[in-house]
Design a protein around this motif. Sequence first.
Motif, PDB file in Angstrom:
ATOM      1  N   LYS A 181      79.339 -21.492  -0.611  1.00  0.00           N
ATOM      2  CA  LYS A 181      80.080 -20.289  -1.017  1.00  0.00           C
ATOM      3  C   LYS A 181      79.565 -19.746  -2.343  1.00  0.00           C
ATOM      4  O   LYS A 181      79.515 -18.530  -2.558  1.00  0.00           O
ATOM      5  CB  LYS A 181      81.571 -20.624  -1.106  1.00  0.00           C
ATOM      6  CG  LYS A 181      82.468 -19.454  -1.468  1.00  0.00           C
ATOM      7  CD  LYS A 181      83.924 -19.896  -1.487  1.00  0.00           C
ATOM      8  CE  LYS A 181      84.853 -18.744  -1.866  1.00  0.00           C
ATOM      9  NZ  LYS A 181      86.276 -19.186  -1.878  1.00  0.00           N
ATOM     10  N   GLU A 182      79.159 -20.652  -3.238  1.00  0.00           N
ATOM     11  CA  GLU A 182      78.676 -20.258  -4.567  1.00  0.00           C
ATOM     12  C   GLU A 182      77.211 -19.842  -4.562  1.00  0.00           C
ATOM     13  O   GLU A 182      76.665 -19.496  -5.611  1.00  0.00           O
ATOM     14  CB  GLU A 182      78.897 -21.408  -5.554  1.00  0.00           C
ATOM     15  CG  GLU A 182      80.363 -21.695  -5.824  1.00  0.00           C
ATOM     16  CD  GLU A 182      80.583 -22.914  -6.711  1.00  0.00           C
ATOM     17  OE1 GLU A 182      79.588 -23.425  -7.283  1.00  0.00           O
ATOM     18  OE2 GLU A 182      81.734 -23.352  -6.833  1.00  0.00           O
ATOM     19  N   GLY A 183      76.562 -19.880  -3.400  1.00  0.00           N
ATOM     20  CA  GLY A 183      75.168 -19.464  -3.315  1.00  0.00           C
ATOM     21  C   GLY A 183      74.169 -20.505  -3.759  1.00  0.00           C
ATOM     22  O   GLY A 183      72.986 -20.186  -3.971  1.00  0.00           O
ATOM     23  N   LEU A 184      74.588 -21.764  -3.881  1.00  0.00           N
ATOM     24  CA  LEU A 184      73.704 -22.836  -4.327  1.00  0.00           C
ATOM     25  C   LEU A 184      72.972 -23.516  -3.173  1.00  0.00           C
ATOM     26  O   LEU A 184      72.161 -24.417  -3.402  1.00  0.00           O
ATOM     27  CB  LEU A 184      74.502 -23.872  -5.130  1.00  0.00           C
ATOM     28  CG  LEU A 184      75.085 -23.339  -6.442  1.00  0.00           C
ATOM     29  CD1 LEU A 184      76.009 -24.362  -7.073  1.00  0.00           C
ATOM     30  CD2 LEU A 184      73.968 -22.952  -7.406  1.00  0.00           C
ATOM     31  N   LEU A 185      73.266 -23.100  -1.960  1.00  0.00           N
ATOM     32  CA  LEU A 185      72.581 -23.596  -0.773  1.00  0.00           C
ATOM     33  C   LEU A 185      72.089 -22.408   0.032  1.00  0.00           C
ATOM     34  O   LEU A 185      72.799 -21.413   0.168  1.00  0.00           O
ATOM     35  CB  LEU A 185      73.531 -24.433   0.104  1.00  0.00           C
ATOM     36  CG  LEU A 185      74.220 -25.632  -0.543  1.00  0.00           C
ATOM     37  CD1 LEU A 185      75.256 -26.204   0.415  1.00  0.00           C
ATOM     38  CD2 LEU A 185      73.198 -26.688  -0.939  1.00  0.00           C
ATOM     39  N   ASP A 186      70.888 -22.503   0.559  1.00  0.00           N
ATOM     40  CA  ASP A 186      70.352 -21.452   1.411  1.00  0.00           C
ATOM     41  C   ASP A 186      70.749 -21.697   2.861  1.00  0.00           C
ATOM     42  O   ASP A 186      70.814 -22.840   3.317  1.00  0.00           O
ATOM     43  CB  ASP A 186      68.824 -21.402   1.307  1.00  0.00           C
ATOM     44  CG  ASP A 186      68.354 -20.982  -0.080  1.00  0.00           C
ATOM     45  OD1 ASP A 186      69.077 -20.213  -0.734  1.00  0.00           O
ATOM     46  OD2 ASP A 186      67.281 -21.435  -0.506  1.00  0.00           O
ATOM     47  N   ALA A 187      71.001 -20.637   3.578  1.00  0.00           N
ATOM     48  CA  ALA A 187      71.343 -20.741   4.997  1.00  0.00           C
ATOM     49  C   ALA A 187      70.060 -20.916   5.824  1.00  0.00           C
ATOM     50  O   ALA A 187      69.005 -20.392   5.456  1.00  0.00           O
ATOM     51  CB  ALA A 187      72.088 -19.489   5.440  1.00  0.00           C
ATOM     52  N   PRO A 188      70.157 -21.663   6.938  1.00  0.00           N
ATOM     53  CA  PRO A 188      71.330 -22.409   7.389  1.00  0.00           C
ATOM     54  C   PRO A 188      71.394 -23.772   6.700  1.00  0.00           C
ATOM     55  O   PRO A 188      70.368 -24.442   6.538  1.00  0.00           O
ATOM     56  CB  PRO A 188      71.063 -22.577   8.891  1.00  0.00           C
ATOM     57  CG  PRO A 188      69.572 -22.652   8.989  1.00  0.00           C
ATOM     58  CD  PRO A 188      69.045 -21.741   7.914  1.00  0.00           C
ATOM     59  N   PRO A 189      72.570 -24.204   6.253  1.00  0.00           N
ATOM     60  CA  PRO A 189      72.668 -25.509   5.611  1.00  0.00           C
ATOM     61  C   PRO A 189      72.485 -26.633   6.628  1.00  0.00           C
ATOM     62  O   PRO A 189      72.717 -26.462   7.829  1.00  0.00           O
ATOM     63  CB  PRO A 189      74.093 -25.508   5.052  1.00  0.00           C
ATOM     64  CG  PRO A 189      74.848 -24.587   5.964  1.00  0.00           C
ATOM     65  CD  PRO A 189      73.862 -23.529   6.375  1.00  0.00           C
ATOM     66  N   LEU A 190      72.062 -27.800   6.110  1.00  0.00           N
ATOM     67  CA  LEU A 190      71.843 -28.989   6.939  1.00  0.00           C
ATOM     68  C   LEU A 190      72.772 -30.093   6.457  1.00  0.00           C
ATOM     69  O   LEU A 190      72.691 -30.517   5.293  1.00  0.00           O
ATOM     70  CB  LEU A 190      70.380 -29.435   6.839  1.00  0.00           C
ATOM     71  CG  LEU A 190      70.014 -30.771   7.501  1.00  0.00           C
ATOM     72  CD1 LEU A 190      70.283 -30.735   9.001  1.00  0.00           C
ATOM     73  CD2 LEU A 190      68.560 -31.116   7.202  1.00  0.00           C
ATOM     74  N   PHE A 191      73.642 -30.557   7.340  1.00  0.00           N
ATOM     75  CA  PHE A 191      74.613 -31.598   7.002  1.00  0.00           C
ATOM     76  C   PHE A 191      74.254 -32.898   7.713  1.00  0.00           C
ATOM     77  O   PHE A 191      73.793 -32.880   8.857  1.00  0.00           O
ATOM     78  CB  PHE A 191      76.022 -31.181   7.437  1.00  0.00           C
ATOM     79  CG  PHE A 191      76.603 -30.037   6.665  1.00  0.00           C
ATOM     80  CD1 PHE A 191      77.488 -30.255   5.622  1.00  0.00           C
ATOM     81  CD2 PHE A 191      76.272 -28.724   6.974  1.00  0.00           C
ATOM     82  CE1 PHE A 191      78.038 -29.191   4.913  1.00  0.00           C
ATOM     83  CE2 PHE A 191      76.803 -27.652   6.272  1.00  0.00           C
ATOM     84  CZ  PHE A 191      77.686 -27.892   5.236  1.00  0.00           C
TER      85      PHE A 191
END
Length: 309
Positions: A181-191
Amino acid sequence: MNHEVIVTCAVTGAGDTVGKHPAIPVTPKQIAEAAIEAAKAGATVAHCHVRDPKTGRGSRDPQLYREVVDRIRSSGTDVIINLTAGMGGDLEIGPGEDPMRFGANTDLVGGLTRLAHVEELLPEICTLDCGTLNFGDGDYIYVSTPAQLRAGARRIQELGVKPELEIFDTGHLWFAKQLLKEGLLDAPPLFQICLGIPWGAPADTTTMKAMADNLPPGAQWAGFGIGRMQMPMVAQAMLLGGHVRVGLEDNIWLDKGVPATNGTLVQRAVEIIERLGARALTPAEGRRKLGLPARGERQLERREAGQYA
């Protein structure tokens, strides 16, 4: 159900498995050979820790990582390299009423120091452990604070490395979504949904489904269970739409009384995947699925810039 499955092999870890298994990879040569073995058995991704060659204990020495990565990259065997960035979060609380007398197993450094080898080697993926956790019985805690995670996520993003968000409990997932949400991860995230580690989330269908149902739209995810729950969670993750992880970091047995190798664990996972009507992706296919650069592309860019390749 996921019909195109990324298989990650976590080849050694940092746990106390040396001496409990006849061939836990310890030296950089052994760890690199384990990653290559896993790739030849069908793994898409090799997840690597390093160990002190003298003691077998987990290490965060960048020179050990460099040797592992150099050996894999020069082998001619294609595999997506995923380096842990979790070392340096170990806190052993002092005994009884003296909690500030930290134990000998404490190795606690800041979030950016944990990324020293990632800065140097630019793997395709590195891990980001998304919260603090009581890790097993006793007084051991894995520490990963919100401030450390924000700093680490920001630096990983700047480096152009894809973070694999390690989720050991539901609060970790909540905070990882906040990073997005804060923009610290680029899409698509990997969990990566990590189940069965005492005292995180248990390895069962209800827990994995609850976490998978709470992932953000468009996320890629994988899941695993430790010990005897490793293979049941292979089937469960792909049935719920995810990818899978196996390897000696999480489980040292192939069958009761039969020590595993990374290769045999990958082979078993691929067999389960195929018997359920799906297939394991090649490293090239995995890169496309995860939005990673083509093989060697980042290293070529660094070589042209006069940096490490």
